[in-house]
Write a protein that holds these residues in place. Structure first.
Motif, PDB file in Angstrom:
ATOM      1  N   PRO A 198     -33.724  53.328  -9.816  1.00 12.03           N
ATOM      2  CA  PRO A 198     -35.544  54.491 -10.908  1.00 12.03           C
ATOM      3  C   PRO A 198     -33.938  55.150 -11.708  1.00 12.03           C
ATOM      4  N   TYR A 199     -34.792  55.895 -12.819  1.00 17.99           N
ATOM      5  CA  TYR A 199     -34.308  56.753 -13.422  1.00 17.99           C
ATOM      6  C   TYR A 199     -35.318  57.921 -13.555  1.00 17.99           C
ATOM      7  N   ASP A 200     -33.828  59.295 -12.820  1.00 15.20           N
ATOM      8  CA  ASP A 200     -35.446  60.243 -12.793  1.00 15.20           C
ATOM      9  C   ASP A 200     -35.872  60.868 -13.659  1.00 15.20           C
ATOM     10  N   ALA A 201     -35.552  60.692 -14.997  1.00 17.21           N
ATOM     11  CA  ALA A 201     -36.716  61.873 -15.870  1.00 17.21           C
ATOM     12  C   ALA A 201     -37.628  60.754 -16.412  1.00 17.21           C
ATOM     13  N   GLU A 202     -37.990  59.185 -15.718  1.00 20.30           N
ATOM     14  CA  GLU A 202     -39.074  58.731 -16.144  1.00 20.30           C
ATOM     15  C   GLU A 202     -39.413  57.122 -15.040  1.00 20.30           C
TER      16      GLU A 202
END
Length: 223
Positions: A198-202
């Motif tokens: 996963p990507y922390d900001a999205e």
């Protein structure tokens, strides 16, 4: 639709084989992932620029065979619960990324600011990391997606829309309802179990842990 209250679905084993790439390493994800919904936002006007991006000649969701295989695993985990993956973007041509950089530099073009970045000034989109000159999408191993009711097509409530620029879209966002948190957790759990990071900001953005082209940015049109 089965209840999700009792717990998250257990990932099912997949027996799908990886297709051999031809001239282009990108394939149509719908051909490989049963029941997948492709809602290619950048092929139309329903995105933060308000127009189709360069390089999207057809409304399709493409990616590498490895991406398709991993998505099939995630889709299999959701199917028993009457749910399906909805892909907003997968492979993204470098020309489209270049177009986003050009769009971000035009401070007068704020057609959809109220919908996608109401609390962020446009001249901060690049410095703050919302838009970058290089994207994992152009490598064919990154996908933007959500979950919907397979019968009705209704998207699960994730608290924000896809491509909403702001802290509310982050994995550590506060102020979410119990159901919104559960929906995000479901998506993240299923995707990580299928081999994604996963990507922390999205909340919608996931990259293959073992992507096949980690250093290559393709500019093959989507068609």
């Amino acid at each position: 639709m089965k209840s999700l209250i009792a717990g998250l679905p257990v990932l099912l084993a997949s027996t799908l084989a990886v297709a051999e790439p031809e001239k282009s390493p990108m394939i149509d994800l719908n051909d490989q992932v049963s029941g997948l919904v492709c809602d290619a936002r950048y092929a139309g006007a329903e995105n933060f620029t308000g127009r189709p991006l360069t390089g999207y000649e057809k409304s399709m969701c493409l990616g590498t065979p490895e991406l398709a295989l991993a998505l099939a695993k995630a889709q299999e985990a959701l199917a028993p619960y009457g749910l399906t993956l909805v892909v907003f973007d997968a492979y993204r041509p470098q020309s489209a990324v270049d177009g986003l950089i050009k769009w971000a530099a035009d401070e007068k073009d704020t057609l959809h600011k109220a919908d996608y970045y109401p609390d962020v000034q446009k001249d901060r989109l690049i410095p703050d990391g919302y838009i970058a000159a290089k994207s994992g999408h152009s490598r064919g191993g990154t996908v933007d997606l959500s979950i919907a009711d397979a019968a009705t097509g209704t998207l699960l409530d994730m608290a924000t829309s896809f491509d909403f620029f702001g802290p509310q879209s982050g994995l550590s966002a506060t102020g979410l309802t119990v159901q919104q948190k559960a929906n995000r957790a479901l998506l993240s759990t299923v995707m990580q179990a299928a081999g994604f990071v996963p990507y922390d900001a999205e909340w919608w953005h996931f990259r293959l842990k073992d992507e096949p082209w980690p250093d290559t940015y393709f500019d093959i049109p989507v068609r």
